[in-house]
Structure formats: structure tokens, C-alpha cells
Design a protein around this motif. Structure first.
Motif, PDB file in Angstrom:
ATOM      1  N   ILE A 504       7.642  -5.778  -7.273  1.00  0.00           N
ATOM      2  CA  ILE A 504       6.277  -5.623  -7.287  1.00  0.00           C
ATOM      3  C   ILE A 504       5.662  -4.886  -6.110  1.00  0.00           C
ATOM      4  N   ASP A 505       5.043  -3.723  -6.237  1.00  0.00           N
ATOM      5  CA  ASP A 505       4.691  -3.137  -4.926  1.00  0.00           C
ATOM      6  C   ASP A 505       3.298  -3.278  -4.686  1.00  0.00           C
ATOM      7  N   ASP A 506       2.897  -3.060  -3.368  1.00  0.00           N
ATOM      8  CA  ASP A 506       1.331  -3.292  -3.018  1.00  0.00           C
ATOM      9  C   ASP A 506       0.963  -4.583  -3.588  1.00  0.00           C
ATOM     10  N   PHE A 507       1.511  -5.821  -3.552  1.00  0.00           N
ATOM     11  CA  PHE A 507       1.197  -6.901  -4.102  1.00  0.00           C
ATOM     12  C   PHE A 507      -0.187  -7.467  -3.364  1.00  0.00           C
ATOM     13  N   ASP A 528       0.938  -5.978   0.158  1.00  0.00           N
ATOM     14  CA  ASP A 528       0.495  -4.516   0.251  1.00  0.00           C
ATOM     15  C   ASP A 528       0.131  -4.497   1.853  1.00  0.00           C
ATOM     16  N   ARG A 529       0.420  -3.275   2.606  1.00  0.00           N
ATOM     17  CA  ARG A 529       0.387  -3.098   3.954  1.00  0.00           C
ATOM     18  C   ARG A 529      -0.931  -3.162   4.548  1.00  0.00           C
ATOM     19  N   GLY A 530      -1.655  -2.963   3.471  1.00  0.00           N
ATOM     20  CA  GLY A 530      -3.314  -3.447   3.889  1.00  0.00           C
ATOM     21  C   GLY A 530      -3.439  -4.899   4.438  1.00  0.00           C
ATOM     22  N   GLY A 561       7.264  -7.834   3.744  1.00  0.00           N
ATOM     23  CA  GLY A 561       5.969  -7.349   4.179  1.00  0.00           C
ATOM     24  C   GLY A 561       6.027  -6.120   4.597  1.00  0.00           C
ATOM     25  N   GLU A 562       5.167  -5.218   4.010  1.00  0.00           N
ATOM     26  CA  GLU A 562       5.260  -3.594   4.622  1.00  0.00           C
ATOM     27  C   GLU A 562       4.071  -3.404   5.361  1.00  0.00           C
ATOM     28  N   GLY A 563       4.285  -2.412   6.161  1.00  0.00           N
ATOM     29  CA  GLY A 563       3.198  -1.696   6.827  1.00  0.00           C
ATOM     30  C   GLY A 563       3.338  -2.587   8.306  1.00  0.00           C
TER      31      GLY A 563
HETATM   32 CA    CA Z   1       3.647  -0.616  -1.207  1.00  0.00          CA
END
Ligand code: CA
Ligand code: C2E
Ligand code: CA
Length: 619
Positions: A504-507, A528-530, A561-563
């Protein structure tokens, strides 16, 4: 001209009034009045209509036209309540009556209005279904006797006027219905378009501002208080707009909770923005409906057009676009159509026009962004990210065209191209002994996920390239899952049978995440990178990331963890037990040939100085 007889007079009047409608009524009436004063040798004549709603008698036409009309004109609108005895009698009179010099008040009124002293007068009521609807009047200076035969002819002529009046009222009613909204009495779309067409004609004063106004969450109000309450709410707001705006402004309701306002005064963008804020505040005030005091925010989109340059459709489209932009910022706001929006608009048009070709002609490319284990720097996955090498606009990021593709039925085609290309590239790397322990991650759009042959398609591609399902991870967003849970479940189960992983992306950006995690066969979540970008600086983000990592752990899910842009964010993730990460700190998305060097090395060394851990081994 042959001498008229009383009978031929009626015929002549009848033919004069035959083809008359609302727009020609006054002129035709004047012609008839002229005929009558000549025939009956009087000094002045008039036609008046009775306005039952206002309880008044209103002047329609007179002949001859007075040269000097007093202001206010005592003859224009006379309310029965404060009229002199003669005009008072008009309210219910059904028979002709004569007025002599004995009626002092009447004499005074006529003298004030026309300057004619000591008059005699005949008043002949217009009758419709036995009720008085107006009066035909004749005034002569000095005495004049009226024969019964003359009065009978005037009754016949009054009857012709009464018919004409009834016809004009019916016509106006039809015209009103054609141009007005039932619920609110405001103008409708048809009337709005007609009005704007005139305002935007070359030579008209400009600029012309248009406000697209939309109530936030009206549906909730309908759902909780009922549709009658919803209707009353809209009616109240409409009346409020009508009351507070210039009477000459165009206010139209396009249905639902959508209104368009075009101010009568020319207005530039700066003034229009102020005006929009005023409208928005006006709408935001409370209204009592169904015993409840409620208020709704409103969003307003503003666009300004120039007469002779901008079309009605353009102005409305821009205002609508600005409205969308205001809504996307959370609603209850004002947005003016800007050059930036125009550029976005043009890009969208361009994308719609050229994207299909791009899928076919090789101007789409995939970049690959490595994902590593932060403790060792080992590359564990590659995410395929699509770009469009646009002929004139340069390399476009997916944000510029993926949504357009989804809105224009191209998502399926684009998605299949991405999966085919990513798998082909991945298989090629594997053949060259690269990426053997690496997973290829592919983003999947909501539209793809609900298409019936999606699972078969993937199966086909994997078989063709001899890739095992477990080396592929499809990334879906939470929003998809929320939209069509049942269909999504079927698709995901089909994918699971091939061993394909799901992330699941942008979780953290969606809703009710927990229940979906339970219901769906998911392997991992990508934070989510935010939330990740400012880790180490923002305590709220830290709390959220901590709870996501905890949640993933308790469901036995992987977490990425992205971003990751800073060393402190990376260290914080490791501290929380989230080891897999992706971000500019590690590597940007790279073209296939550039990512190959990293694959060959197998790892991307990071110097995080993690406490209690040996430095990531350098290769
Ligand atoms: Ca994402
Ligand atoms: P995403 O799936 O969340 O992809 C990650 C995005 O974050 C990528 O943007 C990537 O360049 C960017 N990113 C990676 N590391 C960092 C970082 O450290 N800082 C910042 N600020 N950004 C970072 P990109 O490539 O512009 O993609 C944007 C979105 O477009 C993706 O978000 C994904 O939702 C969508 N997308 C990309 N490729 C495809 C595709 O092939 N199909 C579909 N349906 N959607 C795609
Ligand atoms: Ca992604």
C-alpha cells in the motif's frame, strides 16, 4: 381616408392589435389611442393595467405622450389604497363610468399630471372573467357627453385590450419559466448564457467577471435534514444573494448547489477577488432550516473575460477550473483563474491530445529508484516510475499526465505499457546476472485494478519473461481500496495466487487504514513521503511514523519509508525499526543504464553513523 364608422373603428383596432406581443404592445397601444382620440375628439387617452399583487393601477401607454412628465409621475403607479376616489373605484369597476368637474381630487390629479384643467373623462374597465384588469380612459378639456352607443363601442375595444393583456401575461409567464430556475426564481442556465453572450460581445464594457459558486457538502445537509430542508436552505441563500447584490447583477442557479454570478459592473481580477470573498462570507452566514441553525461554507471560482476576446464557454470553463482549485484546497475558499492554471489547462489539453501517441511511439520512459536496507545499503528493490519525453515540454513527471490518462480512458494502455516495459527490463537485468535478489516495484492505478483482465494480463507478462511472481510488487494506494473494496479483493486474491506482492503506497494519507489492512492480502506498506521528509524535525510526523511502524509490525507487514532526504530521517527510521527506505538521500529515480551501475555494486553505501552498528560495509 374614408370616414370611419363606429363599427369599422372596432375592426380597425382589432387588426391593429392582432399580431402584437409583449415587445410591441406599447407602440401598438399608442397607435390605437391616437386613432381613438382623433375619432372621439378628446385631448388625452391612456391604458392602465391593474396589478393585483401590489393592489395598484399602472400606466401602460398614453396618447399624446406628455411633453413634461412630473417626477414622480402621479399617473405612473397609483396604489388603490391611497388613490383619490375615482382611481379607487377602478379597482373593482366593471362598467364604464363618467367623471365630471365635480370630482375635485381627480381634477387635481389630472391637472398635476397633464396640465389640462376642468376635464370630463370616461373610464372603460378592461374585463377578464368578469374581473377588472385595467382601464381605458379618455380626457377632454371642458364638457363632453358620451352616448350609450359610443360607450358600447369602447367596451368592445376594451375587451380587445383585455384579451391582448391576457395573452401578453401568458407569454411573459412562459418566457419567465424558460429563463428562470423553479426552486429559487433566479435565472437559469439558458438565461445566463444569453446574458453573458451579450456582455462579451465586442464593444461591450469590460472586463466581465464571472463567479462560480458552490456550497461545500450540501449533500450532508440533504441526507441529515431531508430534501425539503435542503431546498429551503438553497432558497434562503438565493434570496440573500439577490438582496445583497446589485439588482442589475446576473445571478443564475445551474442546478444542485451551483450558482453563477456575473456582476453588471465591469470588474478586473483584483476587484473580483474581493467581491468573491464578500459573496463567500455572505453565503457562510447561518440559516435556520427545519428548526436547525446550519451553515455551509462555499467555494468560489473567479474568472475574468474581455468582450470581443473571450468566449462565454471559456469564461465559464475558467471559473469552473478555479472553483475546482478552490475546492481542492479544502473548500470554503476563493480562487481566481491564473496564468498558472491556464498553463495547467493547456498542458491537460495537450496531454489528452498526445498521450495515446506517446504510448505507441516510444516517448514514454521508465526511471528506476533504488530502495535499500538502511543498515547495510543493500539494494532490495527498484521502483519503476514513468516519465514522458515530451516533444516540446521536456521530460514530464507522472504528476503531469497520469491523472489525465485516468480521466481519459488511457490508464489501461499506459499501465500495460509500464508493466510490460518494467518486466522486460527487469528480465534483461536478471539475464545479465543483475538484480537477482531485488524486487521490481510497479505502481498500479485504480482504474487498472478494477479492470477484468488485469490478473490475466500480469500472468501473461510474467510467463513471457519468466519472472516469478514473488519478484514483483504492485503498489496500490489506499484510496483505491476504499473505492471498490469487493472488486479489489477479487483482483488481489488472483495476484496472490501467482505470488505477486502487494504494497500500500502513500500509507497514512487515506482513511480507516486498519480495517483495510485486515481485509486485504497485503504484504507491505510504504509510509507516505510527507511524514518521512521532516522526520527528526517534526514531532507529529515522528508520532505518526512510529504508530505506522508499530501497526505494520502487529500485522506482520513489511514497512518502507519513502522520501528519505536527510541522514537524520534515515537514522530515525532505523531507530523506529523501519529499515527499508527510498529517497533522494539514497538515490534519485535514474534511467535504466544509470541504475545498472548500482545494481552491479549491489548496494549504495550510506554513511549514517548508526549507533551500535558497524558502518555500512563499503564495496
Ligand atoms: Ca508513495
Ligand atoms: P509514488 O509512488 O509515491 O512515487 C514516489 C515519488 O516520490 C516519485 O515521484 C519519486 O521521484 C519521488 N521521490 C522519491 N524519493 C523522494 C525524496 O526523497 N523526496 C521527494 N520529495 N520525492 C521523492 P514521481 O516519479 O514524480 O512519481 C509521482 C507519482 O506518480 C508516484 O508516486 C506514483 O503515484 C505515480 N506514478 C509514477 N509512475 C507511475 C506509473 O507507472 N503508473 C502509475 N499509475 N502511477 C505512477
Ligand atoms: Ca509508488
Amino acid at each position: 381616408m374614408p370616414r370611419r364608422t363606429l363599427d369599422s373603428l372596432v375592426t380597425e383596432v382589432a387588426s391593429e392589435l392582432m399580431g402584437v406581443d409583449a415587445s410591441t404592445m406599447v407602440a401598438a397601444t399608442e397607435r390605437v389611442l391616437a386613432l381613438l382620440i382623433e375619432y372621439f375628439d378628446v385631448d388625452f387617452s391612456y391604458l392602465r393595467h391593474t396589478d393585483r399583487d401590489r393592489r395598484a393601477t399602472v400606466l401602460v401607454a398614453e396618447w399624446p405622450r406628455r411633453v413634461e412628465v412630473p417626477d414622480p409621475d402621479p399617473l405612473q403607479t397609483i396604489y388603490f389604497e391611497d388613490a383619490d376616489s375615482v382611481f379607487k373605484a377602478l379597482e373593482h369597476a366593471t362598467e364604464p363610468f363618467l367623471i365630471t368637474s365635480a370630482d375635485i381630487d381627480y381634477q387635481a390629479t389630472i391637472r398635476r399630471a397633464t396640465g389640462i384643467p376642468n376635464v370630463t373623462s370616461a373610464a372603460v374597465p378592461l374585463l377578464s372573467r368578469g374581473e377588472s384588469t385595467g382601464v381605458l380612459g379618455f380626457i377632454k378639456a371642458g364638457d363632453r357627453a358620451w352616448s350609450t352607443r359610443e360607450l358600447n363601442v369602447l367596451k368592445a375595444i376594451a375587451a380587445l385590450f383585455a384579451q391582448l393583456q391576457a395573452r401578453v401575461v401568458a407569454e411573459e409567464r412562459l418566457r419567465y419559466i424558460a429563463d428562470h430556475d423553479d426552486l429559487t426564481g433566479l435565472a437559469n442556465r439558458r438565461a445566463l448564457l444569453k446574458y453573458m453572450e451579450e456582455r462579451l460581445q465586442a464593444g461591450s464594457p469590460g472586463p466581465v467577471a464571472a463567479f462560480f459558486l458552490d456550497l461545500d457538502r450540501l449533500k450532508a445537509l440533504n441526507d441529515f435534514l431531508g430534501h425539503t430542508a435542503g431546498d429551503n436552505f438553497i432558497r434562503t441563500l438565493s434570496a440573500r444573494l439577490r438582496e445583497h447584490l446589485d439588482p442589475a447583477d446576473m445571478i443564475a442557479r445551474l442546478g444542485g448547489d451551483e450558482f453563477v454570478i456575473v456582476p453588471a459592473k465591469p470588474m478586473d481580477a483584483v476587484a473580483a477577488e474581493l467581491e468573491a470573498t464578500r459573496m463567500q462570507q455572505l453565503i457562510g452566514r447561518r440559516v435556520t432550516v427545519g428548526g436547525e441553525s446550519v451553515s455551509r461554507g462555499a467555494s468560489v471560482g473567479v474568472a475574468v473575460g474581455s468582450p470581443g476576446e473571450t468566449t462565454v464557454a471559456d469564461v465559464l470553463r475558467r471559473a469552473d477550473h478555479a472553483l475546482l482549485s478552490a475546492k481542492s484546497r479544502g473548500g470554503n475558499g476563493v480562487a481566481v483563474f491564473t496564468d498558472a492554471m491556464r498553463a495547467e489547462f493547456e498542458l491537460q489539453d495537450d496531454v489528452e491530445l498526445n498521450l495515446r501517441g506517446a504510448v505507441a511511439d516510444g516517448s514514454l520512459v521508465l526511471h528506476y529508484q533504488p530502495e535499500v536496507d538502511l543498515r547495510t545499503g543493500r539494494i532490495v528493490a527498484l521502483e519503476a516510475l514513468v516519465r514522458w519525453q515530451h516533444p516540446t515540454r521536456g521530460l514530464l513527471p507522472p504528476g503531469a499526465f497520469v491523472q489525465v490518462a485516468e480521466a481519459t480512458n488511457l490508464a489501461g494502455e499506459l499501465g500495460r505499457w509500464v508493466i510490460r516495459t518494467a518486466c522486460a527490463q527487469f528480465a534483461q537485468w536478471r539475464r545479465h546476472g543483475l538484480a537477482s535478489n531485488v524486487v521490481i516495484r510497479i505502481n498500479v492505478s485504480p482504474v487498472q485494478l478494477v479492470s477484468l483482465d488485469f490478473v490475466e494480463n500480469i500472468e501473461d507478462i510474467l510467463r513471457r519473461h519468466d519472472i516469478d511472481g514473488s519478484s514483483v510488487c504492485l503498489e496500490i494506494t489506499e484510496h483505491v481500496v476504499v473505492q471498490d473494496l469487493a472488486r479489489t479483493k477479487v483482483t488481489l486474491r488472483g495476484l496472490k495466487r501467482m505470488g505477486v506482492q502487494i504494497a500500500i503506497d502513500d500509507f497514512g494519507t487515506g482513511y480507516s487504514s486498519l480495517s483495510h489492512l485486515k481485509a486485504l492480502p497485503v504484504d507491505a506498506v510504504k509510509i507516505d513521503r510527507g511524514f518521512v521528509q521532516r522526520l527528526g524535525a517534526n514531532p507529529d510526523d515522528l508520532a505518526i511514523v512510529k504508530s505506522i511502524v508499530g501497526l505494520a509490525g502487529s500485522f506482520g507487514l513489511g514497512v518502507v519509508g519513502e522520501g528519505v532526504e536527510t541522514a537524520v530521517a534515515a537514522r530515525t527510521l532505523v531507530g523506529l525499526g523501519c529499515y527499508r527506505a527510498q529517497g533522494f538521500l539514497i538515490a534519485r529515480p535514474l534511467p535504466a543504464d544509470e541504475v545498472e551501475a548500482h545494481l552491479a555494486a549491489g548496494r549504495i553505501p550510506l554513511d549514517l553513523e548508526l549507533p551500535g552498528m558497524s558502518r555500512a560495509p563499503k564495496v
